[in-house]
Design an enzyme around this catalytic site. Structure first.
Site, PDB file in Angstrom:
ATOM      1  N   HIS A  77      -9.836  -3.846  -1.745  1.00  0.00           N
ATOM      2  CA  HIS A  77      -9.670  -2.423  -0.898  1.00  0.00           C
ATOM      3  C   HIS A  77      -9.741  -2.478   0.434  1.00  0.00           C
ATOM      4  O   HIS A  77      -8.997  -1.984   1.105  1.00  0.00           O
ATOM      5  CB  HIS A  77     -10.640  -1.472  -1.374  1.00  0.00           C
ATOM      6  CG  HIS A  77     -10.694  -0.272  -0.572  1.00  0.00           C
ATOM      7  ND1 HIS A  77     -11.752   0.193   0.437  1.00  0.00           N
ATOM      8  CD2 HIS A  77      -9.878   0.961  -0.432  1.00  0.00           C
ATOM      9  CE1 HIS A  77     -11.329   1.287   1.363  1.00  0.00           C
ATOM     10  NE2 HIS A  77     -10.189   1.649   0.620  1.00  0.00           N
ATOM     11  N   CYS A 103      -6.721   4.065  -3.358  1.00  0.00           N
ATOM     12  CA  CYS A 103      -6.444   2.493  -3.112  1.00  0.00           C
ATOM     13  C   CYS A 103      -7.544   1.914  -3.865  1.00  0.00           C
ATOM     14  O   CYS A 103      -6.964   0.993  -4.683  1.00  0.00           O
ATOM     15  CB  CYS A 103      -6.502   2.147  -1.532  1.00  0.00           C
ATOM     16  SG  CYS A 103      -5.198   3.109  -0.726  1.00  0.00           S
ATOM     17  N   ASP A 140       0.822  -1.357  -0.173  1.00  0.00           N
ATOM     18  CA  ASP A 140       0.032  -0.228   0.196  1.00  0.00           C
ATOM     19  C   ASP A 140       1.063   1.120  -0.047  1.00  0.00           C
ATOM     20  O   ASP A 140       1.662   1.608   0.838  1.00  0.00           O
ATOM     21  CB  ASP A 140      -0.742  -0.044   1.094  1.00  0.00           C
ATOM     22  CG  ASP A 140      -2.224   0.721   0.837  1.00  0.00           C
ATOM     23  OD1 ASP A 140      -2.409   1.715   0.430  1.00  0.00           O
ATOM     24  OD2 ASP A 140      -3.304  -0.087   1.251  1.00  0.00           O
ATOM     25  N   ASP A 141       0.650   2.061  -1.031  1.00  0.00           N
ATOM     26  CA  ASP A 141       1.297   3.491  -0.937  1.00  0.00           C
ATOM     27  C   ASP A 141       2.813   3.621  -1.297  1.00  0.00           C
ATOM     28  O   ASP A 141       3.447   4.065  -1.078  1.00  0.00           O
ATOM     29  CB  ASP A 141       0.930   4.374   0.367  1.00  0.00           C
ATOM     30  CG  ASP A 141      -0.484   4.719   0.516  1.00  0.00           C
ATOM     31  OD1 ASP A 141      -1.436   4.474  -0.230  1.00  0.00           O
ATOM     32  OD2 ASP A 141      -0.722   5.680   1.243  1.00  0.00           O
ATOM     33  N   ASP A 170       0.282   0.131  -4.930  1.00  0.00           N
ATOM     34  CA  ASP A 170      -0.978   0.529  -5.400  1.00  0.00           C
ATOM     35  C   ASP A 170      -1.188   1.952  -6.047  1.00  0.00           C
ATOM     36  O   ASP A 170      -2.021   2.251  -6.839  1.00  0.00           O
ATOM     37  CB  ASP A 170      -2.148   0.087  -4.714  1.00  0.00           C
ATOM     38  CG  ASP A 170      -2.125   0.792  -3.219  1.00  0.00           C
ATOM     39  OD1 ASP A 170      -0.981   1.571  -3.114  1.00  0.00           O
ATOM     40  OD2 ASP A 170      -3.153   0.854  -2.587  1.00  0.00           O
ATOM     41  N   HIS A 171      -0.079   2.539  -5.813  1.00  0.00           N
ATOM     42  CA  HIS A 171       0.061   3.951  -6.437  1.00  0.00           C
ATOM     43  C   HIS A 171       1.249   4.715  -5.794  1.00  0.00           C
ATOM     44  O   HIS A 171       1.696   4.053  -4.786  1.00  0.00           O
ATOM     45  CB  HIS A 171      -1.306   4.877  -6.064  1.00  0.00           C
ATOM     46  CG  HIS A 171      -2.119   4.704  -4.843  1.00  0.00           C
ATOM     47  ND1 HIS A 171      -1.312   5.238  -3.627  1.00  0.00           N
ATOM     48  CD2 HIS A 171      -3.044   4.284  -4.523  1.00  0.00           C
ATOM     49  CE1 HIS A 171      -2.134   4.966  -2.667  1.00  0.00           C
ATOM     50  NE2 HIS A 171      -3.133   4.522  -2.973  1.00  0.00           N
TER      51      HIS A 171
END
Length: 496
Positions: free
Chosen positions: A137, A78, A39-40, A342-343
């Site tokens: 998510h 997300c 994540d992130d 995810d980004h």
């Protein structure tokens, strides 16, 4: 004679048809897949040239696999980013930009021949599928609110044979997602918390250590399974709060860490293209509030970046543990390992702390694919690629076909040779805008009243996106606009 010729013609056509069809690999020869979502995770790894970050395990995986230097997500938030990844489709309606995209579009739907996700496609093909942590998510794959009891409704109802999670002392997935070392969480403390913590705990003192333990247990169970497996493991950090065991903080000297190289608002843009770091500012006990009016102090910026880097190092260790277990079980030689962020995340870049923009910092993320096949090893891929490309790539690597449309394209040729894509383009969607990334440029068009509505950045001369040069380069915009239009899915048609 005519009858014989007809029979020969029919036989020849059948042979051509059979030869022209791509046969799926038989089940017993298919590789396993270990898909790791982080994540992130922006490209804040040593493998991407950042010599201040401690990420030896992910760096080693990248060195023995394919490192994608220009991978972009479809949506910088997300749930929506994961919806695009899992379906292989770019956003085409407003719900696809929301964190509830998977819940609204997939959860509760009946099973059909068209798979709900690429994980479902693997399951249809005979793979045993196991989900651990945040792949869709929700923190644990079930549909419920941050402060609600865990439900029994899956976000992905048809994708998993097993969906498991260990929330530990935090008791629910969402509590674990926002966990502090003492067993409390952001919700229980009513957001009266700092955005970081150096816990005096071992790896199991935060949820991601428990996730790694559970994944290792499952790998051992799967060793003797006759079916190939797809295992998804979703780690929470470095998502806010930037909490990690203190030993990972101790890897860094905070005073020597760099601050953002682009801390100022780009020239010739409207502030609507950015935001006031609302997610970050929810952590009410932070020493300073972020805003577009002024940057946080260098000292606080270093503290926050230190926390983010420590969180990355913590996750790197957990990934290393999974990799070592694959080796110990003699499963590495038949397992594809994917690491996907995810980004991205603005670490003070353009005065923003967070994602949720159409700038490079929010859209570019880590992607590493380590294949056990020799021809896929030690490649640095410079082509511009998208998250939607991962779906067809995994099917291709595992010898699975599909007879339904996808927006993504397989990356296997890029992994196998120095061949680059003919047309390099990635499309991202957010804030009433569509952004096109090519090898040289980023062109973003917003459907809004505030001007300028078009932004152009030259990544050859301005890789940090410090100045919108659209006014001085109408000919470049004119040349790029037809390619930009190819990514216009009609998402904003009603706003034009």
């Amino acid at each position: 004679m005519l009858k014989q010729r007809c029979h020969f013609l029919i036989f020849s056509l059948l042979i051509l048809f059979v030869l022209g069809c791509k046969e799926e690999k038989p089940e017993e020869t298919r590789p396993n897949v270990l898909f790791i979502a982080v994540d992130d995770l922006r490209t804040e790894l040593g493998a991407y040239g950042n010599n201040y970050i401690q990420s030896p395990n992910m760096d080693a995986l990248a060195a023995s696999g394919s490192l994608f230097n220009h991978h972009y997500v479809q949506v910088p938030t997300c749930g929506a980013s994961r919806h695009a990844l899992l379906t292989g489709m770019r956003p085409s309606k407003p719900i696809h930009l929301s964190n509830s995209a998977i819940e609204k579009e997939i959860s509760g739907q009946p099973e059909s021949k068209v798979p709900e996700t690429f994980i479902h496609r693997f399951r249809q093909a005979g793979y045993h599928t196991v989900g651990i942590g945040k792949i869709s998510h929700s923190a644990d794959g079930y549909v419920y609110g941050y402060e609600e009891p865990v439900s029994e409704k899956r976000e992905l109802p048809h994708s998993w044979d097993e969906l498991v999670f260990n929330p530990g002392k935090w008791k629910t997935g969402w509590n674990a997602f926002f966990a502090y070392a003492d067993g409390e969480n952001r919700q229980s403390l009513k957001k009266q918390v700092k955005p970081y913590e150096a816990g005096e705990v071992d790896d199991d003192g935060y949820p991601d250590g428990l996730t790694a333990n559970l994944a290792i247990t499952k790998l051992r169970e799967l060793k003797d399974n006759k079916k190939p497996f797809f295992m998804g493991v979703g780690f929470f950090k470095p998502h806010l709060p930037f909490n990690a065991p203190k030993k990972y903080w101790d890897l860094y000297d905070e005073t020597t860490l760099p601050v953002s190289p682009n801390p100022n608002i780009p020239e010739n843009i409207n502030l609507k293209s950015l935001h006031e770091s609302g997610e970050f500012n929810q952590y009410a006990l932070g020493e300073e509030r972020a805003s577009l009016q002024a940057s946080v102090s260098d000292a606080y910026a270093k503290k926050l970046r230190h926390a983010y880097f420590a969180s990355v190092s913590y996750i790197d260790t957990q990934i290393g543990r999974l990799w070592q277990e694959l080796k110990a079980l003699d499963m590495e030689k038949n397992t594809i390992i994917v690491i996907w962020g995810d980004h991205g995340w603005h670490l003070g870049d353009q005065r923003v702390w967070g994602k949720h923009t159409l700038f490079e910092n929010a859209l570019k993320s880590a992607l590493i694919i380590k294949s056990p096949y020799l021809e896929h090893q030690t490649q640095k891929v410079e082509s511009v690629v998208e998250a939607v490309d991962i779906y067809p790539t995994l099917l291709d690597l595992c010898g699975l076909d599909n007879d339904y449309p996808l927006d993504g394209e397989s990356l296997v040729d890029l992994m196998s040779s120095k061949k680059q894509q003919t047309t390099e383009a990635a499309y991202s969607y957010f804030k009433n805008g569509i952004s096109l990334r090519t090898e040289k440029y980023r062109l973003t068009k917003y459907f809004r009243g505030e001007i300028p509505t078009v932004e152009l950045y030259d990544h050859t001369s301005d890789p940090l996106e410090t100045k919108n040069i659209v006014d001085d380069n109408p000919e470049i915009v004119e040349k790029l606009m037809p390619l930009w239009e190819e990514g216009n899915t009609g998402l904003y048609a009603k706003n034009e």
